[in-house]
Design a protein around this motif. Structure first.
Motif, short mmCIF file in Angstrom:
data_model
loop_
_atom_site.label_atom_id
_atom_site.label_comp_id
_atom_site.label_asym_id
_atom_site.label_seq_id
_atom_site.Cartn_x
_atom_site.Cartn_y
_atom_site.Cartn_z
N UNK A 270 0.87 -1.19 0.00
CA UNK A 270 0.00 0.00 0.00
C UNK A 270 0.90 1.24 0.00
N UNK A 271 0.79 2.08 -1.03
CA UNK A 271 1.61 3.27 -1.11
C UNK A 271 1.06 4.37 -0.22
N UNK A 272 1.94 4.96 0.57
CA UNK A 272 1.55 6.06 1.45
C UNK A 272 1.89 7.42 0.86
N UNK A 273 2.83 7.44 -0.05
CA UNK A 273 3.22 8.70 -0.69
C UNK A 273 4.06 8.41 -1.92
N UNK A 274 4.02 9.31 -2.90
CA UNK A 274 4.76 9.10 -4.13
C UNK A 274 4.04 8.17 -5.08
N UNK A 275 4.79 7.57 -5.99
CA UNK A 275 4.23 6.65 -6.98
C UNK A 275 5.37 5.87 -7.62
N UNK A 276 5.03 4.69 -8.16
CA UNK A 276 6.04 3.98 -8.95
C UNK A 276 5.38 3.18 -10.07
N UNK A 277 6.19 2.88 -11.08
CA UNK A 277 5.73 2.07 -12.19
C UNK A 277 6.02 0.61 -11.84
N UNK A 278 4.98 -0.18 -11.81
CA UNK A 278 5.09 -1.59 -11.42
C UNK A 278 4.98 -2.46 -12.67
N UNK A 279 5.97 -3.32 -12.87
CA UNK A 279 5.98 -4.21 -14.03
C UNK A 279 5.89 -5.66 -13.57
N UNK A 280 5.05 -6.44 -14.22
CA UNK A 280 4.91 -7.87 -13.92
C UNK A 280 5.30 -8.63 -15.18
N UNK A 281 6.20 -9.62 -15.02
CA UNK A 281 6.78 -10.34 -16.15
C UNK A 281 6.18 -11.72 -16.37
N UNK A 282 5.25 -12.12 -15.51
CA UNK A 282 4.65 -13.42 -15.64
C UNK A 282 5.09 -14.37 -14.54
#
Length: 228
Positions: free
Chosen positions: A111-123
């Motif tokens: 759970x993000x409390x601040x900011x942001x990120x790009x999340x990548x899922x590869x399988x």
């Protein structure tokens, strides 16, 4: 969420986390749907109590056992069950943080409390393993931006990575370990590198990543800038 065997926490904040996590009832971490609902409820309650996370961070000032620092990333161990199977951690990412495709030894909720990120899922890890044997780099199958207030549940069998250009703080509730080792894709060697859990690391390896006072101050500064 079952925390049977949890010793009484030494602080009022620790006791509150004991109560919140314990009162949620047992969770079947092998069932992603059920575990997602259970962990989301726990993280909702923790984040709804104003000042609870910051108080847990403040409690660590006297001892940073289990806390770690890496390039552009710091991890705080805020709470753990008596048997060590469940852990609540706070991850703080600095701008420019990027990690390599990897899997985990356990399922977790974020759970993000601040900011942001790009999340990548590869399988699935088996797909990545088979591709690596042929010299193929993992290819992202799903990408999405995770921002403050949102989160997800990730099964240990999935391979993922993240990148952020801003200071980002993430609360992580992880479940019991289900395997001994995990892997990371190394682009330079174009192969998977295997590693063991902390319990099997050498004293030198543990010392190399142990958080010191500078790392703790860096975390406090990041939390202050985000108003957390």
């Amino acid at each position: 969420m079952n925390t049977t065997g949890t010793a009484a926490s030494a602080t009022e904040t620790g006791q509150r986390l004991d109560a919140i996590i314990g009162e949620s009832g047992p969770a079947d971490w092998s069932d992603p749907h059920g575990a997602y609902r259970a962990t989301a409820h726990v993280l909702d309650r923790i984040t709804a109590e104003k000042g609870l996370v910051s108080a847990a961070v403040a409690d660590l000032a006297g001892s940073l056992a289990g806390c770690e620092s890496y390039p552009n990333m710091d991890k705080l161990l805020l709470w753990r069950s008596g048997d060590g199977n469940l852990r609540l951690r706070l991850h703080v990412f600095s701008p420019g943080y990027t990690d390599r495709p990897h899997n985990h030894r356990w399922n977790f909720a974020a759970r993000l409390l601040g900011g942001a990120y790009l999340h990548a899922v590869y399988g699935d890890e088996q797909e990545v393993l088979e591709g690596a044997r042929r010299g193929q780099a993992p290819r992202a199958r799903h990408l999405h931006e995770v921002s403050a207030g949102s989160g997800y549940f990730l099964d240990h069998s999935l391979v993922h990575s993240l990148h952020t250009d801003t200071t980002t703080v993430c609360l992580v509730l992880r479940g019991p370990s289900v395997k001994d080792d995990y892997f990371t894709w190394e682009e330079t060697s174009r192969q998977l590198v295997w590693a063991a859990g902390a319990a099997r690391e050498s004293a030198q390896e543990s010392a190399a990543k142990a958080m010191d006072g500078h790392g703790y101050e860096r975390v406090l500064d990041a939390l202050g800038k985000l108003g957390l």
